[in-house]
Enzyme design. Structure first.
Site, PDB file in Angstrom:
ATOM      1  N   LYS A   1       0.840  -1.198   0.000  1.00 44.38           N
ATOM      2  CA  LYS A   1       0.000   0.000   0.000  1.00 44.38           C
ATOM      3  C   LYS A   1       0.874   1.245   0.000  1.00 44.38           C
ATOM      4  O   LYS A   1       0.632   2.198  -0.739  1.00 44.38           O
ATOM      5  CB  LYS A   1      -0.895   0.018   1.247  1.00 44.38           C
ATOM      6  CG  LYS A   1      -1.628   1.326   1.452  1.00 44.38           C
ATOM      7  CD  LYS A   1      -2.391   1.363   2.758  1.00 44.38           C
ATOM      8  CE  LYS A   1      -1.651   2.033   3.873  1.00 44.38           C
ATOM      9  NZ  LYS A   1      -1.503   3.487   3.773  1.00 44.38           N
ATOM     10  N   ASN A   2       1.902   1.246   0.844  1.00 45.24           N
ATOM     11  CA  ASN A   2       2.713   2.451   0.995  1.00 45.24           C
ATOM     12  C   ASN A   2       3.646   2.688  -0.185  1.00 45.24           C
ATOM     13  O   ASN A   2       4.372   3.666  -0.200  1.00 45.24           O
ATOM     14  CB  ASN A   2       3.509   2.402   2.303  1.00 45.24           C
ATOM     15  CG  ASN A   2       2.597   2.645   3.497  1.00 45.24           C
ATOM     16  OD1 ASN A   2       1.432   2.990   3.332  1.00 45.24           O
ATOM     17  ND2 ASN A   2       3.132   2.465   4.697  1.00 45.24           N
TER      18      ASN A   2
ATOM     19  N   ARG B   1      -4.587  10.532   3.809  1.00 39.46           N
ATOM     20  CA  ARG B   1      -3.361  11.316   3.971  1.00 39.46           C
ATOM     21  C   ARG B   1      -2.339  11.068   2.859  1.00 39.46           C
ATOM     22  O   ARG B   1      -1.603  11.981   2.465  1.00 39.46           O
ATOM     23  CB  ARG B   1      -2.730  10.969   5.325  1.00 39.46           C
ATOM     24  CG  ARG B   1      -1.489  11.727   5.622  1.00 39.46           C
ATOM     25  CD  ARG B   1      -1.317  11.922   7.076  1.00 39.46           C
ATOM     26  NE  ARG B   1      -2.343  12.770   7.634  1.00 39.46           N
ATOM     27  CZ  ARG B   1      -2.207  14.086   7.828  1.00 39.46           C
ATOM     28  NH1 ARG B   1      -1.098  14.680   7.488  1.00 39.46           N
ATOM     29  NH2 ARG B   1      -3.180  14.782   8.356  1.00 39.46           N
TER      30      ARG B   1
ATOM     31  N   ASP C   1      -5.445  12.928  12.417  1.00 37.65           N
ATOM     32  CA  ASP C   1      -5.140  11.520  12.232  1.00 37.65           C
ATOM     33  C   ASP C   1      -5.123  10.797  13.567  1.00 37.65           C
ATOM     34  O   ASP C   1      -4.618  11.332  14.547  1.00 37.65           O
ATOM     35  CB  ASP C   1      -3.773  11.399  11.557  1.00 37.65           C
ATOM     36  CG  ASP C   1      -3.662  10.116  10.774  1.00 37.65           C
ATOM     37  OD1 ASP C   1      -3.707   9.059  11.406  1.00 37.65           O
ATOM     38  OD2 ASP C   1      -3.569  10.185   9.548  1.00 37.65           O
TER      39      ASP C   1
ATOM     40  N   ASP D   1       4.426   0.647  11.960  1.00 36.72           N
ATOM     41  CA  ASP D   1       3.187   0.033  11.463  1.00 36.72           C
ATOM     42  C   ASP D   1       2.994  -1.394  11.979  1.00 36.72           C
ATOM     43  O   ASP D   1       1.894  -1.954  11.851  1.00 36.72           O
ATOM     44  CB  ASP D   1       3.173   0.032   9.929  1.00 36.72           C
ATOM     45  CG  ASP D   1       2.915   1.429   9.361  1.00 36.72           C
ATOM     46  OD1 ASP D   1       2.592   2.339  10.143  1.00 36.72           O
ATOM     47  OD2 ASP D   1       3.033   1.599   8.139  1.00 36.72           O
TER      48      ASP D   1
HETATM   49  C1  UD1 Z   1       4.526   6.737   6.064  1.00 43.17           C
HETATM   50  C2  UD1 Z   1       3.567   5.585   5.952  1.00 43.17           C
HETATM   51  C3  UD1 Z   1       3.097   5.123   7.332  1.00 43.17           C
HETATM   52  C4  UD1 Z   1       4.295   4.819   8.220  1.00 43.17           C
HETATM   53  C5  UD1 Z   1       5.251   5.995   8.225  1.00 43.17           C
HETATM   54  C6  UD1 Z   1       6.521   5.714   8.999  1.00 43.17           C
HETATM   55  C7  UD1 Z   1       2.470   5.981   3.847  1.00 43.17           C
HETATM   56  C8  UD1 Z   1       1.211   6.299   3.151  1.00 43.17           C
HETATM   57  N1  UD1 Z   1       2.413   5.983   5.188  1.00 43.17           N
HETATM   58  O1  UD1 Z   1       3.810   7.830   6.625  1.00 43.17           O
HETATM   59  O2  UD1 Z   1       2.288   3.950   7.168  1.00 43.17           O
HETATM   60  O3  UD1 Z   1       3.841   4.558   9.513  1.00 43.17           O
HETATM   61  O4  UD1 Z   1       5.626   6.361   6.889  1.00 43.17           O
HETATM   62  O5  UD1 Z   1       7.152   4.593   8.502  1.00 43.17           O
HETATM   63  O6  UD1 Z   1       3.481   5.664   3.253  1.00 43.17           O
HETATM   64  N2  UD1 Z   1       6.895  14.538  10.285  1.00 43.17           N
HETATM   65  C9  UD1 Z   1       7.036  15.877  10.597  1.00 43.17           C
HETATM   66  N3  UD1 Z   1       7.073  16.766   9.557  1.00 43.17           N
HETATM   67  C10 UD1 Z   1       6.984  16.385   8.242  1.00 43.17           C
HETATM   68  C11 UD1 Z   1       6.846  15.010   7.949  1.00 43.17           C
HETATM   69  C12 UD1 Z   1       6.802  14.109   8.997  1.00 43.17           C
HETATM   70  O7  UD1 Z   1       7.133  16.248  11.764  1.00 43.17           O
HETATM   71  O8  UD1 Z   1       7.050  17.248   7.358  1.00 43.17           O
HETATM   72  C13 UD1 Z   1       6.850  13.558  11.402  1.00 43.17           C
HETATM   73  C14 UD1 Z   1       5.499  12.837  11.483  1.00 43.17           C
HETATM   74  O9  UD1 Z   1       4.589  13.610  12.232  1.00 43.17           O
HETATM   75  C15 UD1 Z   1       5.880  11.550  12.181  1.00 43.17           C
HETATM   76  C16 UD1 Z   1       7.282  11.266  11.641  1.00 43.17           C
HETATM   77  O10 UD1 Z   1       7.761  12.505  11.125  1.00 43.17           O
HETATM   78  O11 UD1 Z   1       5.947  11.763  13.562  1.00 43.17           O
HETATM   79  C17 UD1 Z   1       7.328  10.217  10.552  1.00 43.17           C
HETATM   80  O12 UD1 Z   1       6.492  10.600   9.496  1.00 43.17           O
HETATM   81  P1  UD1 Z   1       6.739  10.123   7.986  1.00 43.17           P
HETATM   82  O13 UD1 Z   1       7.948   9.244   7.916  1.00 43.17           O
HETATM   83  O14 UD1 Z   1       6.696  11.319   7.122  1.00 43.17           O
HETATM   84  O15 UD1 Z   1       5.471   9.216   7.737  1.00 43.17           O
HETATM   85  P2  UD1 Z   1       4.423   9.295   6.557  1.00 43.17           P
HETATM   86  O16 UD1 Z   1       5.124   9.476   5.263  1.00 43.17           O
HETATM   87  O17 UD1 Z   1       3.331  10.239   6.916  1.00 43.17           O
END
Ligand code: UD1
Length: 424
Positions: A30-31, A100, A124, A312
């Protein structure tokens, strides 16, 4: 696509007590598939993706791409995307707000159109998910960004390669920077990049499209911008989180499950933890087998970006801890509110207490059936696994969350010997 009210009302009736035994094959991640679909925006023509999972998020992403002018066909595990010469840059419509992951159109739209408006979804269940690193990355490449009327807006005359260092190896920020930098002028060096297998999959597809990328899967990715990309046919990488869910299902139920369609190196630490818990784990080129005899032993976990223990799979690890012998401490380092589902485990009689970003679990022989509510995809799957060790029938509500990430979950569970029924 709006989630149908009937889907929202569906629930699973899970009869506890079965030992899961047999073989399953996981589909594409999915991701990964959602980001690969978004990457099709980077070039005119037909992109074909194979090994796509049949989950709710894929038709949701179809709606997003169609809203931007593409024509998308889903035929089982094959998704074809026809991207026209001119695409819309305005992704401020309902389909985008539904989930998202749609934010991954930000990078492709900014680089292809020089402008992107992408609606932001609401809150979320797993914690706050800001976009500051996505915005800073695009700004370093020369874009101007701001949030306006509930959407992130990015504009750029021309993106220009540069050095970018992320504060945290964010998966989403790495993806948006990659898909913006591939068509930028000059070279971008991205430091502290995410190293997840889904990032490698995206880089491989971009390279097949003509991008020049080095270092995918390491903390430093170098992207040499090219003037134009071309469409490709690409096979989506296997879903390590679904595969890991089956691995933990085997351990939780004292079962014996062989999982295909996955590179075991993508699950190195989760499988290693299962060995420590007492499981026999065998790995093959494209799969693994997990067999648990006797009661699992308690193990501690810390979630971290890849190659650390995946956030996850944290609900599955807690599920295993609830029925293990001894005390486990699970520490969540990636998302701030990911322990909300522990309240549901307490309703199943688990002995668990949350303290900040730690949860302490004292394992029990058996859980006690009741009604529980899924709050997100992985929490929902974790509750189903825990329910397999409860003493009677557990009702798991709001299973549309699970359907967003697990293809044919009920059918696969039952093929392994579980007794799970989907009811409206
Ligand atoms: C993706 C996955 C999710 C997984 C996560 C971590 C998808 C659709 N989802 O989510 O299933 O759990 O990676 O492996 O692929 N953050 C910030 N600022 C930003 C971006 C992120 O503070 O600009 C923080 C987030 O709040 C979180 C952490 O960084 O606490 C990790 O987020 P991120 O790695 O970006 O996860 P996603 O891409 O949202």
């Amino acid at each position: 696509m709006c989630l149908d009210l009937c889907l929202v009302k569906e629930r699973f009736l899970v009869t506890g007590g079965s030992r899961l035994v047999g073989t399953v094959r996981v589909a594409g991640a999915k991701n990964s598939v959602l980001k690969l679909m978004a990457a099709a925006l980077l070039t005119e023509g037909r992109t074909t993706l194979t090994n796509c999972p049949e989950i709710l998020d894929v038709p949701l992403m179809k709606d997003v791409l169609e809203g931007l002018g593409c024509t998308v066909h889903i035929d089982g595990s094959v998704v074809t995307i026809d991207t026209p010469a001119e695409i819309k840059s305005d992704a401020d419509f309902d389909a985008v707000r539904q989930f998202r992951a749609s934010v991954c159109v930000l990078g492709p739209l900014t680089s292809r159109c020089g402008r992107a408006v992408v609606a932001l979804p609401g809150g979320d269940a797993i914690g706050s998910r800001p976009l500051d690193m996505h915005q800073t990355g695009l700004e370093k490449l020369g874009a101007k960004t701001h949030i306006q009327h509930g959407a992130v807006v990015a504009t750029a005359e021309r993106l220009v390669g540069t050095r970018i260092e992320l504060d945290f190896p964010s998966v989403g920020a790495t993806e948006n920077i990659l898909t913006a930098a591939v068509l930028a002028k000059g070279t971008t060096v991205l430091d502290n990049a995410a190293r997840e297998p889904e990032i490698v999959d995206l880089c491989e597809m971009l390279c097949e499209m003509g991008a020049r990328i080095e270092g995918a899967g390491t903390s430093t990715i170098t992207i040499e911008g090219v003037a134009k990309l071309h469409p490709t046919t690409h096979e989506v990488v296997g879903d390590r989180i679904v595969a890991g869910t089956w691995a933990y299902a085997a351990a939780i139920t004292g079962g014996d499950i062989t999982v295909g369609g996955i590179a075991p190196r993508h699950l190195h630490l989760p499988l290693q933890k299962l060995r420590v818990a007492g499981a026999d784990v065998e790995t093959f080129a494209t799969g693994f087998r997990v067999k648990m005899t006797g009661r699992p032993q308690a193990v501690d976990y810390q979630t971290l970006p890849f190659p650390g223990f995946p956030t996850d799979l944290q609900p599955m690890a807690i599920g295993l801890a609830t029925v293990s012998e001894g005390m486990s401490v699970i520490t969540e380092n990636v998302f701030e509110s990911r322990f909300r589902f522990v309240d549901e485990l307490l309703r199943l009689g688990a002995d668990a207490s949350v303290d900040g970003h730690h949860v302490v679990v004292r394992g029990k022989e058996q859980l006690s059936s009741t009604s529980v509510w899924s709050s997100d995809i992985r929490a929902g799957a974790g509750l189903v696994l825990a329910a397999l060790r409860a003493d009677a029938v557990t009702e798991v509500h709001d299973v549309f969350h699970i359907d967003r990430g697990y293809p044919n979950f009920v059918e696969q569970l039952n093929s392994l010997g579980a007794h799970v029924e989907r009811v409206s």
